[in-house]
Design an enzyme around this catalytic site. Structure first.
Site, short mmCIF file in Angstrom:
data_model
loop_
_atom_site.label_atom_id
_atom_site.label_comp_id
_atom_site.label_asym_id
_atom_site.label_seq_id
_atom_site.Cartn_x
_atom_site.Cartn_y
_atom_site.Cartn_z
CD GLU A 137 -19.41 -1.97 -24.96
OE1 GLU A 137 -20.48 -2.47 -25.31
OE2 GLU A 137 -18.90 -2.14 -23.86
CG ASP B 267 -17.98 -9.43 -25.26
OD1 ASP B 267 -17.42 -10.55 -25.31
OD2 ASP B 267 -17.58 -8.50 -24.54
CG ASP C 109 -11.93 -9.86 -28.81
OD1 ASP C 109 -11.02 -9.41 -28.06
OD2 ASP C 109 -13.13 -9.62 -28.62
C1 GLA Z 1 -14.12 -8.34 -22.98
C2 GLA Z 1 -14.17 -7.68 -24.36
C3 GLA Z 1 -14.02 -8.74 -25.46
C4 GLA Z 1 -12.77 -9.61 -25.21
C5 GLA Z 1 -12.79 -10.13 -23.78
C6 GLA Z 1 -11.53 -10.90 -23.42
O1 GLA Z 1 -15.24 -9.17 -22.80
O2 GLA Z 1 -15.39 -7.01 -24.53
O3 GLA Z 1 -13.96 -8.11 -26.72
O4 GLA Z 1 -11.60 -8.89 -25.49
O5 GLA Z 1 -12.92 -9.09 -22.83
O6 GLA Z 1 -11.47 -12.10 -24.13
#
Ligand code: GLA
Length: 347
Positions: A148, A160, A29
């Site tokens: 965040e 997320d 992402d």
């Molecule tokens: C964490 C980050 C997400 C993503 C994942 C790995 O959860 O918050 O944005 O990069 O790691 O897929």
């Protein structure tokens, strides 16, 4: 305890948001790639009331009451997330004078299940109702990410917060992180998503995560592309020096796995989908090097116990494993794993 006991008034709004596991599309992402998370049926519930010039919050999980003025810097506690969302709203021009929150969370903390995104999104949705803010669920996710990254100081991607804001339990959220186009797709019929948590601490996660981000950026720069999302031909990554070749190979192949996974979901092909999850784990372990021996052992044990597929979920360096299990096998699966790992939490 409740909002009224803590603040001496009734709450004026409330909202909730779930934690998530990621089925496919790990560490893509922040390179404009594809992701496929699904919310878990464990929620963070936030009740909210008005306040002036400050943010106050009680966390039932932690048994802590915290309060700070609006302009305070982040301090490394749970209140940061709530000050962060109020800060992000004000920055975006929404007239939010302050707020009080009562937080109840079922999302395990520190297990890589995105308890922080659940808290941010639930708080933003409660504030949206409280102050009648004209915000879509997509805007909520973007504000949560902004809180965040720019306030709390964690350089996460958008997965997320999108899962917490737009995901639906029982569905996988297919998201293109470049365009933010998204679609909810049903999980394979007759299957269950299992979350296996050994309580592995994620102490080195932040440093490791930022290092992987930098390596991915460097790989994209050397390949002359804006992001690794633009690379469709896996052969191209072979020209990169080690370890950038392996890092890029993970991201490029992972994007392909998400697209294949979406096809498998559209066909209701549980077996094909599970196989992609296991391939994702192997790529995360060998090429992206974000797994741990304990996570690898848990993935192998889940497969031996009959799972259709299994992988680490989230950033790695600890956290939980997600497995896809046929409904008919669920009880056997649970028993086998719990016998083998007595400390295991199975959600
Ligand atoms: C964490 C980050 C997400 C993503 C994942 C790995 O959860 O918050 O944005 O990069 O790691 O897929």
């Amino acid at each position: 305890m409740g909002f009224q006991e803590v603040f001496g008034a009734l709450p004026e709004a409330s909202a909730r948001a779930p934690g998530r596991v990621n089925l496919l599309g790990e560490h893509t992402d922040y390179q404009e790639g594809y992701v496929l998370p699904t919310p878990i049926p464990y929620f963070t519930q936030v009740e909210a009331g008005r306040a002036e010039g400050r943010v106050e919050a009680y966390s039932e999980t932690l048994g802590e009451l915290r309060a700070r003025p609006l302009a305070s810097p982040a301090q490394g506690d749970f209140l940061d997330y709530l000050l962060g969302v109020v800060w992000a709203l004000r920055e975006a021009g929404h007239p939010v004078p302050g707020a009080r929150f009562y937080v109840r969370s079922q999302v395990p903390l520190g297990a890589g299940l995105s308890s922080s995104a659940a808290l941010e999104v639930a708080a933003l949705k409660a504030l949206r109702a409280l102050y009648r803010l004209p915000l879509s669920d997509l805007e909520v996710a973007l504000l949560a990410q902004r809180a965040e990254v720019a306030y709390v100081g964690v350089r996460c991607g958008i997965m997320d917060q999108m899962a917490a804001s737009l995901g639906e339990v029982g569905q996988a959220l297919f998201l293109d992180t470049r365009t933010l186009e998204h679609e909810n797709l049903p999980l394979p019929p007759g299957t269950r998503v299992a979350v296996l948590d050994l309580g592995l601490s994620r102490r080195l996660a932040e440093g490791g995560y930022n290092q992987r981000r930098q390596e991915a950026e460097e790989a994209a720069r050397r390949l002359g592309v804006r992001s690794l999302r633009e690379v469709a031909d896996l052969c191209l990554v072979e020209s990169l020096p080690s370890p950038l070749d392996r890092r890029a190979r993970h991201i490029v192949s992972e994007n392909l796995r998400v697209l294949r996974g979406v096809e498998a979901l559209r066909k209701g092909d549980a077996r094909g989908f599970g196989a992609l999850m296991t391939q994702s784990h192997r790529s995360l372990a060998r090429d992206y090097e974000v797994s741990l021996p304990e996570l690898d052992a848990l993935v192998e044990a889940a497969l031996e116990a009959g799972a259709l597929g299994a992988k680490l979920t989230g950033a790695g360096f600890g956290g939980a494993v997600v497995a896809l299990v046929a409904e008919a096998l669920w009880e056997d699966f649970q028993r086998t794993l719990q016998d083998r790992f007595p400390g295991l939490r199975l959600l």
